[in-house]
Design an enzyme around this catalytic site. Structure first.
Site, mmCIF file in Angstrom:
data_model
loop_
_atom_site.group_PDB
_atom_site.id
_atom_site.type_symbol
_atom_site.label_atom_id
_atom_site.label_comp_id
_atom_site.label_asym_id
_atom_site.label_seq_id
_atom_site.Cartn_x
_atom_site.Cartn_y
_atom_site.Cartn_z
ATOM 1 N N CYS A 156 50.538 37.778 66.959
ATOM 2 C CA CYS A 156 51.256 39.021 66.674
ATOM 3 C C CYS A 156 50.417 40.269 66.939
ATOM 4 C CB CYS A 156 51.745 39.014 65.231
ATOM 5 S SG CYS A 156 52.769 37.574 64.872
ATOM 6 N N HIS A 212 51.216 46.670 59.391
ATOM 7 C CA HIS A 212 51.719 45.376 59.874
ATOM 8 C C HIS A 212 52.932 44.985 59.038
ATOM 9 C CE1 HIS A 212 51.608 41.678 62.055
ATOM 10 N NE2 HIS A 212 51.395 40.940 60.964
ATOM 11 N N GLU A 243 47.129 43.890 52.870
ATOM 12 C CA GLU A 243 47.047 45.098 53.691
ATOM 13 C C GLU A 243 46.927 46.346 52.825
ATOM 14 O OE1 GLU A 243 49.034 47.010 57.738
ATOM 15 O OE2 GLU A 243 50.164 45.493 56.617
ATOM 16 N N LYS A 251 58.984 47.252 60.663
ATOM 17 C CA LYS A 251 59.530 45.897 60.723
ATOM 18 C C LYS A 251 60.691 45.723 59.750
ATOM 19 C CE LYS A 251 55.422 43.302 62.246
ATOM 20 N NZ LYS A 251 54.378 44.359 62.218
ATOM 21 N N HIS A 311 60.268 41.351 63.065
ATOM 22 C CA HIS A 311 58.925 41.101 63.600
ATOM 23 C C HIS A 311 59.037 40.625 65.042
ATOM 24 C CE1 HIS A 311 54.855 40.211 64.060
ATOM 25 N NE2 HIS A 311 54.624 39.465 63.002
ATOM 26 N N PHE A 338 48.438 35.358 63.644
ATOM 27 C CA PHE A 338 47.997 34.013 63.274
ATOM 28 C C PHE A 338 46.674 33.707 63.981
ATOM 29 C CE2 PHE A 338 52.394 31.913 62.294
ATOM 30 C CZ PHE A 338 52.487 32.671 61.141
#
Length: 421
Positions: free
Chosen positions: A167, A307, A318, A339, A344, A407
């Site tokens: 991502c 994010h 975060e 998002k 996403h 990831f």
């Protein structure tokens, strides 16, 4: 050597909330969700029945019908967004030195739907028909082919490749393009990301990891970053492209300038293959690296496009990282997760959120984080921070920072600020 300055001179987008930049931006500022029941396949047997799909997209507006059939949807979205961005930039294709114009993209997965279709067809028909595969199977599927199609369309012969960091892929692509230009290796780079993984194996795979929201009764409310009831991310697809250009090159041709790109950071969590570090150590490092690269202080940033995937662990870590890096300045800036509206976009998330950050800087408007409801507060999140809940906020945005985490523990961050002569 003195590093060259880099500016943004063109934008293009095909997203779940709009098939152009203008449509996407208007719907983002209005707080419109792109989530709806899945139409790409019958998802009734899956835990998750919805996603943020691209809607009413016609590839033939950008690509010859015969050529479009040779492209996976992720590639079609890429070419469409790149075409918009090149046209928006006003680059004179007859005069520009195409040896010094590149294409650098981030793609996390690539042609998943092509792969699924072809292998499913072989599994069904292989025993009777033998291993008959479409000759375009491989060139439709591979992640780098979109860069190839874009360069072929325009004759751009500069650096041409993809970055793959899940991502974080397209934010890493932006960082690479930024560095190539400021080091003098290119004058212009068409840069962004694309993804089209809304397929049975994509949704099924993420469901098996318990990564996706299962709020099937209210899909438009499923992506709810920083709310206690969040239960996973909403899968999305699309492509976004930015034209990054060396400042003097842009000025010489009288280009309009959206913003200046001033910094990029990268780091690793070194913690877990899918979960972010619970204390946000990698997120903290990547933001500090980007600030250092830009020569900016925490108080110079007015907006962070986080994010913010709407996952239980990720949102908390975060927030911890932001508070550690920004200290008291964290309470003076706006934070939002777009998002909550786009879903996403995986490998295309970074480019899409960078584009929206550029527009926030250009227009002095911070997009909202939608779907937060009163009483839905998580005790581990500090709500004294301004998450820009539910309504866009007008304010001066001198500089915006955009985070993406992937990831494998991959973290990437970019910073844009207002351009001034």
């Amino acid at each position: 050597m003195e590093l060259k300055k880099v500016v943004v001179t063109g934008l293009g987008a095909v997203t779940p909330v709009g098939n152009t930049v203008e449509e996407t931006w208007n719907n983002i500022i209005a707080g419109k969700s792109g989530a709806a029941p899945i139409t790409r396949f019958d998802a009734s047997a899956f835990k998750t029945h919805f996603a943020c799909e691209v809607k009413n997209f016609n590839a033939n507006e950008y690509i010859d019908r015969k050529e479009a059939r040779k492209m996976d949807p992720y590639c079609q979205y890429s070419v469409a967004a790149a075409t918009q961005a090149v046209e928006d930039s006003g680059i004179d294709l007859e005069k520009v030195n195409k040896d010094r114009v590149g294409v650098v993209m981030g793609v996390g997965i690539g042609g998943m739907r092509t792969f699924e279709d072809e292998v499913s067809n072989w599994a069904i028909n292989g025993p009777t028909m033998g291993p008959k595969f479409n000759p375009f199977f491989i060139p439709k599927m591979i992640g780098d082919i979109a860069c190839g199609h874009i360069s072929i369309k325009y004759g751009f012969r500069g650096p041409n490749y993809i970055t793959a960091s899940a991502c974080a892929s397209s934010t890493n692509a932006l960082a690479d393009a930024f560095n190539l230009i400021r080091l003098g290796k290119a004058d212009v780079i068409v840069c962004g990301g694309a993804e089209a993984a809304i397929a049975a194996c994509g949704v099924g795979g993420f469901n098996a990891m318990h990564a996706l929201s299962t709020r099937n009764d209210e899909p438009e409310k499923a992506s709810r970053p920083f709310s206690a009831s969040r239960d996973g991310f909403v899968m999305a697809e699309g492509a976004s492209m930015l034209i990054l250009e060396e400042l003097e090159h842009a000025k010489a041709r009288g280009a309009k300038i959206y913003a200046e790109m001033v910094g990029a950071g990268m780091s690793a969590d070194a913690h877990h293959i899918t979960a972010s570090h619970p204390e946000g150590l990698g997120a903290k490092l990547v933001m500090q690296n980007a600030l250092d690269d830009a020569g900016l202080q925490p108080e110079d940033i007015d907006y962070i496009n986080v994010h913010g995937t709407s996952t239980p662990v990720g949102d908390i870590s975060e927030v911890k990282a932001i508070k550690d890096v920004f200290g008291d300045a964290a309470y003076k800036l706006n934070i939002s997760s777009t998002k909550s509206m786009t879903g996403h976009l995986l490998g295309a998330a970074g480019a899409t959120e960078a584009m929206l950050s550029v527009l926030a800087v250009k227009n002095d408007i911070v997009p909202p984080t939608i779907n937060h409801e009163e009483g839905d507060e998580d005790p581990e999140i500090d709500y004294n921070l301004n998450f820009t809940f539910n309504t866009a906020q007008k304010r001066e945005v001198r500089a915006a920072l955009s985070n993406t985490f992937g990831f494998g523990g991959h973290n990437a961050c970019v910073i844009f600020k207002k351009y001034a002569e």
